[in-house]
Scaffold this active site. Structure first.
Site, PDB file in Angstrom:
ATOM      1  N   ARG A   1       1.805   1.274  -6.115  1.00 40.81           N
ATOM      2  CA  ARG A   1       1.906   0.413  -4.938  1.00 40.81           C
ATOM      3  C   ARG A   1       0.579  -0.220  -4.562  1.00 40.81           C
ATOM      4  O   ARG A   1       0.534  -1.121  -3.716  1.00 40.81           O
ATOM      5  CB  ARG A   1       2.431   1.212  -3.742  1.00 40.81           C
ATOM      6  CG  ARG A   1       3.816   1.771  -3.923  1.00 40.81           C
ATOM      7  CD  ARG A   1       4.232   2.543  -2.688  1.00 40.81           C
ATOM      8  NE  ARG A   1       4.412   1.661  -1.556  1.00 40.81           N
ATOM      9  CZ  ARG A   1       5.571   1.107  -1.210  1.00 40.81           C
ATOM     10  NH1 ARG A   1       6.647   1.366  -1.925  1.00 40.81           N
ATOM     11  NH2 ARG A   1       5.647   0.321  -0.170  1.00 40.81           N
TER      12      ARG A   1
ATOM     13  N   GLU B   1      10.596 -15.372 -18.076  1.00 38.93           N
ATOM     14  CA  GLU B   1      10.301 -13.948 -17.932  1.00 38.93           C
ATOM     15  C   GLU B   1       9.262 -13.497 -18.954  1.00 38.93           C
ATOM     16  O   GLU B   1       8.358 -12.714 -18.635  1.00 38.93           O
ATOM     17  CB  GLU B   1      11.588 -13.140 -18.081  1.00 38.93           C
ATOM     18  CG  GLU B   1      11.419 -11.630 -18.057  1.00 38.93           C
ATOM     19  CD  GLU B   1      10.882 -11.091 -16.748  1.00 38.93           C
ATOM     20  OE1 GLU B   1      10.532  -9.894 -16.719  1.00 38.93           O
ATOM     21  OE2 GLU B   1      10.793 -11.845 -15.758  1.00 38.93           O
TER      22      GLU B   1
ATOM     23  N   TRP C   1      -3.814  -1.923  -1.615  1.00 41.91           N
ATOM     24  CA  TRP C   1      -3.792  -3.203  -2.330  1.00 41.91           C
ATOM     25  C   TRP C   1      -4.248  -4.230  -1.312  1.00 41.91           C
ATOM     26  O   TRP C   1      -3.594  -4.459  -0.304  1.00 41.91           O
ATOM     27  CB  TRP C   1      -2.391  -3.508  -2.843  1.00 41.91           C
ATOM     28  CG  TRP C   1      -2.285  -4.765  -3.664  1.00 41.91           C
ATOM     29  CD1 TRP C   1      -2.446  -4.878  -5.010  1.00 41.91           C
ATOM     30  CD2 TRP C   1      -1.962  -6.079  -3.183  1.00 41.91           C
ATOM     31  NE1 TRP C   1      -2.257  -6.184  -5.404  1.00 41.91           N
ATOM     32  CE2 TRP C   1      -1.959  -6.933  -4.302  1.00 41.91           C
ATOM     33  CE3 TRP C   1      -1.686  -6.608  -1.936  1.00 41.91           C
ATOM     34  CZ2 TRP C   1      -1.679  -8.296  -4.203  1.00 41.91           C
ATOM     35  CZ3 TRP C   1      -1.412  -7.966  -1.820  1.00 41.91           C
ATOM     36  CH2 TRP C   1      -1.412  -8.796  -2.948  1.00 41.91           C
TER      37      TRP C   1
ATOM     38  N   GLU D   1       1.067 -11.263 -16.618  1.00 43.03           N
ATOM     39  CA  GLU D   1       0.903 -10.107 -15.736  1.00 43.03           C
ATOM     40  C   GLU D   1      -0.011  -9.050 -16.335  1.00 43.03           C
ATOM     41  O   GLU D   1      -0.890  -8.528 -15.641  1.00 43.03           O
ATOM     42  CB  GLU D   1       2.262  -9.447 -15.466  1.00 43.03           C
ATOM     43  CG  GLU D   1       3.077 -10.042 -14.356  1.00 43.03           C
ATOM     44  CD  GLU D   1       4.353  -9.249 -14.135  1.00 43.03           C
ATOM     45  OE1 GLU D   1       4.643  -8.915 -12.981  1.00 43.03           O
ATOM     46  OE2 GLU D   1       5.066  -8.962 -15.122  1.00 43.03           O
TER      47      GLU D   1
ATOM     48  N   HIS E   1       8.262 -34.069 -22.160  1.00 46.38           N
ATOM     49  CA  HIS E   1       8.019 -34.578 -20.812  1.00 46.38           C
ATOM     50  C   HIS E   1       6.749 -34.007 -20.219  1.00 46.38           C
ATOM     51  O   HIS E   1       6.597 -33.973 -18.990  1.00 46.38           O
ATOM     52  CB  HIS E   1       9.214 -34.272 -19.907  1.00 46.38           C
ATOM     53  CG  HIS E   1      10.478 -34.930 -20.361  1.00 46.38           C
ATOM     54  ND1 HIS E   1      10.688 -36.292 -20.290  1.00 46.38           N
ATOM     55  CD2 HIS E   1      11.601 -34.412 -20.919  1.00 46.38           C
ATOM     56  CE1 HIS E   1      11.874 -36.578 -20.760  1.00 46.38           C
ATOM     57  NE2 HIS E   1      12.457 -35.463 -21.161  1.00 46.38           N
TER      58      HIS E   1
ATOM     59  N   ASN F   1       0.471   0.192   6.243  1.00 47.18           N
ATOM     60  CA  ASN F   1       1.026  -0.637   5.178  1.00 47.18           C
ATOM     61  C   ASN F   1       1.629  -1.859   5.842  1.00 47.18           C
ATOM     62  O   ASN F   1       2.393  -1.729   6.798  1.00 47.18           O
ATOM     63  CB  ASN F   1       2.098   0.136   4.404  1.00 47.18           C
ATOM     64  CG  ASN F   1       2.697  -0.690   3.285  1.00 47.18           C
ATOM     65  OD1 ASN F   1       2.130  -1.704   2.881  1.00 47.18           O
ATOM     66  ND2 ASN F   1       3.840  -0.271   2.774  1.00 47.18           N
ATOM     67  N   GLY F   2       1.286  -3.048   5.361  1.00 46.37           N
ATOM     68  CA  GLY F   2       1.813  -4.269   5.961  1.00 46.37           C
ATOM     69  C   GLY F   2       0.695  -5.157   6.461  1.00 46.37           C
ATOM     70  O   GLY F   2      -0.467  -5.025   6.067  1.00 46.37           O
TER      71      GLY F   2
ATOM     72  N   LYS G   1       3.508  -2.925  -7.387  1.00 47.99           N
ATOM     73  CA  LYS G   1       4.912  -2.846  -7.766  1.00 47.99           C
ATOM     74  C   LYS G   1       5.848  -3.302  -6.651  1.00 47.99           C
ATOM     75  O   LYS G   1       6.746  -4.099  -6.861  1.00 47.99           O
ATOM     76  CB  LYS G   1       5.239  -1.398  -8.161  1.00 47.99           C
ATOM     77  CG  LYS G   1       6.669  -1.193  -8.651  1.00 47.99           C
ATOM     78  CD  LYS G   1       6.885  -1.831  -9.993  1.00 47.99           C
ATOM     79  CE  LYS G   1       8.252  -1.538 -10.558  1.00 47.99           C
ATOM     80  NZ  LYS G   1       8.502  -2.319 -11.776  1.00 47.99           N
TER      81      LYS G   1
ATOM     82  N   LYS H   1       5.627 -11.844 -18.064  1.00 47.14           N
ATOM     83  CA  LYS H   1       5.175 -10.553 -18.584  1.00 47.14           C
ATOM     84  C   LYS H   1       3.792 -10.676 -19.237  1.00 47.14           C
ATOM     85  O   LYS H   1       2.917  -9.849 -19.032  1.00 47.14           O
ATOM     86  CB  LYS H   1       6.182 -10.011 -19.607  1.00 47.14           C
ATOM     87  CG  LYS H   1       7.445  -9.464 -19.010  1.00 47.14           C
ATOM     88  CD  LYS H   1       7.202  -8.167 -18.267  1.00 47.14           C
ATOM     89  CE  LYS H   1       8.315  -7.901 -17.279  1.00 47.14           C
ATOM     90  NZ  LYS H   1       8.249  -8.727 -16.065  1.00 47.14           N
TER      91      LYS H   1
ATOM     92  N   CYS I   1       0.846  -1.180   0.000  1.00 46.33           N
ATOM     93  CA  CYS I   1       0.000   0.000   0.000  1.00 46.33           C
ATOM     94  C   CYS I   1       0.885   1.234   0.000  1.00 46.33           C
ATOM     95  O   CYS I   1       2.084   1.147   0.255  1.00 46.33           O
ATOM     96  CB  CYS I   1      -0.897   0.014   1.234  1.00 46.33           C
ATOM     97  SG  CYS I   1      -1.841  -1.510   1.462  1.00 46.33           S
TER      98      CYS I   1
END
Length: 614
Positions: free
Chosen positions: A27, A487, A76, A494, A510, A100-101, A609, A491, A2
């Site tokens: 955030r 990666e 968030w 996301e 496999h 925050n937390g 983020k 992306k 947050c």
């Protein structure tokens, strides 16, 4: 994850709080709210959604928020769905709190408070904090002391901002496991989760240490550690270097993709000397040479994109200088009771330097106190917790990265990791002069190769049209390209919300080959390297099963497009540094697919983020 902003000033602070929230929206963006003290009362507004919804709501009755002290928050969700009742600030009596937390023991605390007659209107853990401070303040009418008394009762990691109607000149703040900075002004002072939020009003910052509690007034800042007042240094930063405007670009992500040649060049300049291109700069990590000389093992700890950069580093460390390297996801590493080998270099990689799992894993390792341990922070924020808690700091000079999907932070991490490898190789005499000269020459060419890869934007945009209505996708790579496949898949999922997975191409038979059909796009990273012929055989396995291939191939590969085989040619680059250059096409592909699907590119759903909670 947050964003907190707070201010105590001689001027109206409502617009300062709202602008700070806009700058912190990366955030968290489930909901937002602010509270100011005006005419002896708390005035609060909370809205679900983006910060703009809060701005619009405040604009209806701006006179209600014309105050000189206040706190604000962008959320968030962790506890409780995104809803107005769960948005911060939370109020108990005359007290307002932003947080925050996570408070891990909130359920037990909530039960005790309900027994005392407190009513809860939200599903959050934060409301517990507001009621606790209110309860203690009744017996101890000193806001700082009340907050100080509450802190030991809370289990978890958090940052707090607290105001009280009876203390209209005091803003109390706490930092314990979550980032928080104090902005220092003239006749005004501020708090925020990130200095970026405060750059319009100050460029002077005080960075709180773990466990610090501070009381801010217009004219003073008092910081306490373990009940004793302490001094924290004020740092002045160059605001011009923290420009976070989108400029001519539609999205931050695209801007940051295009900034990669310059960002990588800045990072390389830490160690490369244009006047002596055949050697590393003498001052690069010079004061840490004795520590690095004794390293016999490398342990990388990271999350998400940073984990993928660590996987590339594993290939490099072991193949180029024969130093064994292990790479683990921090959230797994910290809970499996790991053995840390003596004489290990523990590399903690984090864009923000505040990633909760990575920090916790580092602290767990430090408690073990293995012989010869050297901890290194590879980070984009020099003032972060990670940097302060490690022995060595290796910066990535990416500049501010606002888009949630990391781009330039990733490629600068890779560049910095290569520089670190070269330094260890030179110190430990694990690299010949010839190999060093070759790699240094190739690094000098890297920014130009990245710039050339941006010219692929147009053909990749055309390629992306094939993905608009797809539901799943595979990314394939071999050797050094396998982490880039991971990666690329990250992306795409996301920001476009297409299910995507990255695989080592040799693993197709496999299991993943069962997924291949005419509707499954397969993205292949195909530089002409030592694994190229084997990769072509894997592509044939896909083609034989009517899969559609989208290939990023080097110009020298001589691959030819045909039915259900699409080729975009990437500039030729040496095998060692190819992962950095091939990162750009997969970033551009993900970006254009997301734009076509109409998703929020910079602020994808359910993500934030800076991941400061477990």
């Amino acid at each position: 994850m947050c964003g907190i902003v707070g201010a105590v000033a001689e001027r109206n602070i409502a617009n300062i709080l709202l602008e700070g929230l806009k700058r912190l929206e990366y955030r968290g963006y489930d909901s937002a709210g602010l509270t100011v003290i005006r005419d002896g009362a708390l005035h609060r507004e909370r809205q679900v959604g983006k910060v703009q919804a809060l701005v619009d709501a405040v604009a209806v009755n701006p006179e209600f928020f014309d105050g000189h002290i206040g706190i604000a928050h962008t959320r968030w969700a962790t506890h409780g769905e995104p809803a107005q009742r769960n948005a911060h600030p939370h109020v108990s009596g005359k007290i307002a709190v932003v947080h925050n937390g996570i408070v891990e023991n909130y359920a037990e605390l909530k039960e005790a408070l309900i027994a005392k007659g407190y009513e809860f209107t939200s599903q959050t853990d934060t409301e517990v904090v507001a009621h606790l401070i209110n309860d203690i303040y009744k017996a101890t009418p000193d806001l700082l002391e009340a907050v100080r008394t509450v802190i030991p009762l809370l289990h978890g990691a958090f940052a707090l901002g607290v105001i009280h109607v009876d203390c209209p000149e005091e803003l109390i703040t706490v930092r314990l496991g979550s980032p928080l900075v104090i902005g220092v002004g003239i006749g005004e002072n501020f708090i925020a989760s990130d200095q970026l939020a405060l750059l319009p009003v100050t460029n002077r910052f005080m960075y709180l240490e773990e466990g610090d509690i501070a009381k801010l007034t217009r004219s003073s800042i008092q910081v306490y550690a373990n009940g004793v007042e302490v001094k924290r240094q004020i740092h002045e930063i160059d605001a011009a270097q923290h420009n976070a405007d989108k400029g001519e670009f539609k999205h931050y992500m695209l801007k940051e993709i295009y900034e990669q040649p310059d960002a990588v060049a800045r990072t390389l300049e830490m160690a490369l000397d244009s006047d002596e291109p055949t050697k590393l700069r003498d001052d690069f990590l010079q004061r840490h040479e004795a520590q690095l000389k004794g390293i016999k093992h490398v342990q990388v700890i990271a999350c998400g994109t940073s984990y993928h950069s660590g996987l590339v580093a594993k290939y490099w460390f072991e193949s180029l200088i024969r130093v064994p390297c292990s790479v683990e996801v921090a959230s797994e590493f910290r809970y499996r009771n790991p053995v840390v080998i003596d004489n290990s270099l523990v590399i903690c990689i984090s864009q923000s330097g505040e990633t909760a799992d990575t920090l916790s894993a580092l602290r767990d390792i430090q408690k073990q106190s293995p012989v010869g341990l050297v901890s290194l922070a590879l980070c984009n924020v020099p003032t972060s917790s990670l940097v302060r808690e490690t022995d060595v700091f290796l910066p990535t000079l990416a500049g501010p990265e606002i888009g949630v999907a990391s781009t330039k932070a990733f490629t600068t991490q890779l560049a910095a990791l290569m520089l670190l490898l070269l330094k260890v190789g030179v110190i430990q005499r694990r690299m010949t002069d010839e190999n060093l000269r070759t790699l240094l020459g190739q690094l000098q060419q890297l920014p130009g190769q990245l710039h050339a890869s941006l010219h692929l934007d147009a053909p990749i945009k055309v390629m992306s049209e094939h993905f608009e209505y797809k539901k799943s996708c595979l990314f394939l790579g071999r050797g050094l390209q396998f982490p880039i496949a991971l990666e690329g898949a990250l992306k795409l999922k996301e920001i476009s919300y297409i299910h995507a997975e990255g695989y080592a191409a040799g693993e197709l038979k496999h299991g993943p080959l069962a997924l291949v059909d005419k509707d499954m796009p397969i993205v292949v990273l195909a530089p002409k390297d030592s694994m190229f012929d084997k990769l072509k055989a894997n592509m044939q396995e896909v083609h034989a099963r009517h899969g559609e291939l989208f290939v990023f191939a080097s110009q020298s590969s001589q691959m030819v497009a045909e039915d259900r085989l699409h080729v975009v040619y990437v500039p030729d680059v040496c095998e060692t540094l190819a992962p950095i250059v091939y990162s750009v096409p997969v970033q551009l592909l993900s970006y254009h697919v997301a734009v076509m699907r109409g998703t929020d590119v910079d602020q994808p759903r359910n993500l934030a983020k800076s991941v400061t909670v477990e």
